[in-house]
Design a protein around this motif. Structure first.
Motif, mmCIF file in Angstrom:
data_model
loop_
_atom_site.group_PDB
_atom_site.id
_atom_site.type_symbol
_atom_site.label_atom_id
_atom_site.label_comp_id
_atom_site.label_asym_id
_atom_site.label_seq_id
_atom_site.Cartn_x
_atom_site.Cartn_y
_atom_site.Cartn_z
ATOM 1 N N GLN A 181 -1.009 -0.679 1.955
ATOM 2 C CA GLN A 181 -0.701 -0.006 0.689
ATOM 3 C C GLN A 181 0.074 -0.928 -0.245
ATOM 4 O O GLN A 181 -0.212 -1.002 -1.450
ATOM 5 N N ARG A 182 1.035 -1.652 0.293
ATOM 6 C CA ARG A 182 1.842 -2.558 -0.520
ATOM 7 C C ARG A 182 0.968 -3.651 -1.139
ATOM 8 O O ARG A 182 1.136 -4.014 -2.309
ATOM 9 N N ASP A 207 6.560 11.352 4.436
ATOM 10 C CA ASP A 207 6.137 10.978 3.085
ATOM 11 C C ASP A 207 4.648 10.664 2.992
ATOM 12 O O ASP A 207 4.183 10.211 1.938
ATOM 13 N N ALA A 208 3.909 10.892 4.070
ATOM 14 C CA ALA A 208 2.457 10.670 4.059
ATOM 15 C C ALA A 208 1.775 12.015 4.272
ATOM 16 O O ALA A 208 1.667 12.505 5.401
ATOM 17 N N ARG A 217 1.260 0.907 5.740
ATOM 18 C CA ARG A 217 2.228 0.727 4.659
ATOM 19 C C ARG A 217 2.127 -0.674 4.053
ATOM 20 O O ARG A 217 2.322 -0.854 2.852
ATOM 21 N N GLU A 218 1.807 -1.652 4.892
ATOM 22 C CA GLU A 218 1.648 -3.006 4.365
ATOM 23 C C GLU A 218 0.335 -3.136 3.593
ATOM 24 O O GLU A 218 0.267 -3.818 2.569
ATOM 25 N N GLU A 257 0.562 3.108 11.417
ATOM 26 C CA GLU A 257 1.351 3.504 10.245
ATOM 27 C C GLU A 257 2.039 2.298 9.616
ATOM 28 O O GLU A 257 2.040 2.135 8.381
ATOM 29 N N ILE A 271 -0.857 6.735 0.260
ATOM 30 C CA ILE A 271 -1.019 6.760 1.710
ATOM 31 C C ILE A 271 -1.157 8.204 2.203
ATOM 32 O O ILE A 271 -0.472 9.107 1.700
ATOM 33 N N ALA A 302 5.223 10.767 9.825
ATOM 34 C CA ALA A 302 5.899 10.359 8.593
ATOM 35 C C ALA A 302 5.899 11.512 7.591
ATOM 36 O O ALA A 302 4.849 12.078 7.291
ATOM 37 N N ARG A 309 2.969 4.846 15.739
ATOM 38 C CA ARG A 309 3.433 4.189 14.516
ATOM 39 C C ARG A 309 2.881 2.792 14.277
ATOM 40 O O ARG A 309 3.129 2.200 13.211
#
Length: 208
Positions: A25-26, A61-62, A22-23, A18, A38, A59, A15
């Protein structure tokens, strides 16, 4: 003006990558007109091996990406852990599966940045990036390094921080260390930076 699509494609076993993804992507989604999604590359280890390694669940959601789906993106940020100074085998296997795209140079001219996780200081914070560039070069993608655009954060000496001029990075140590606030800030900055460049190239494409 058409939406600029940026794909954040990663592999993460424990992770660390991962969390960075996510950061990233943000940061990319903070740029107006950019849609960053993602994705995960396919796992090559069996469920039995993953259980023995005490790897957390992937994850939900990915989604897992297929090589041909890369065609839908205007730019990329690829993230992976280091294995002996190179990208993890799972990510290399994904790139190996893009031969048909390479044969047509279907990804040529598309910008791409990279980010990573290593165990310790000598684990490949720069070497992992350098060896990953070969994949981009063969596809004709435009490598977008972070440079020193992160400002004073690039010169931090009072705390341990991953990353380099090649991209954002983090240290996992024995696996218990998670990305720090400064490392996450750098990841956010990289996502925003690459998204801005991707948007510029989409609206002002390179000549064929």
């Amino acid at each position: 003006m058409a939406t600029t699509k940026l794909y954040v494609v990663y592999y993460s076993l424990y992770r660390h990558v991962e969390i960075m993804a996510r950061e990233v992507q943000r940061g990319a989604n903070s740029v107006q007109g950019v849609e960053a999604t993602i994705w995960q590359v396919p796992e090559t280890l069996s469920d039995t091996i993953l259980q023995k390694m005490k790897a957390p669940a992937k994850a939900a959601d990915a989604p897992v990406i297929r090589p041909e789906q890369l065609l839908d993106a205007d730019g990329f940020l690829f993230g992976f852990p280091s294995r002996f100074g190179v990208m993890a085998a799972q990510f290399k296997a994904f790139f190996d599966a893009t031969t048909e795209l390479w044969g047509r140079q279907a990804l040529a001219g598309k910008p791409a940045g990279i980010f990573w996780s290593t165990g310790f200081t000598g684990g490949g914070q720069e070497l992992t990036a350098l060896t990953a560039i070969t994949q981009l070069a063969h596809h004709g993608m435009v490598f977008v390094p972070l440079g020193y655009t992160f400002g004073s954060g690039m010169f931090e000496m009072n705390e341990v921080k991953g990353g380099s001029a090649y991209g954002a990075g983090t240290y996992a140590a024995d696996g218990s260390r998670e990305p720090t606030e400064l490392e996450l800030q750098q990841a956010f900055h990289q996502g925003k930076y690459v998204a801005e460049i991707t948007k510029k190239l989409k609206n002002n494409p390179l000549p064929p």
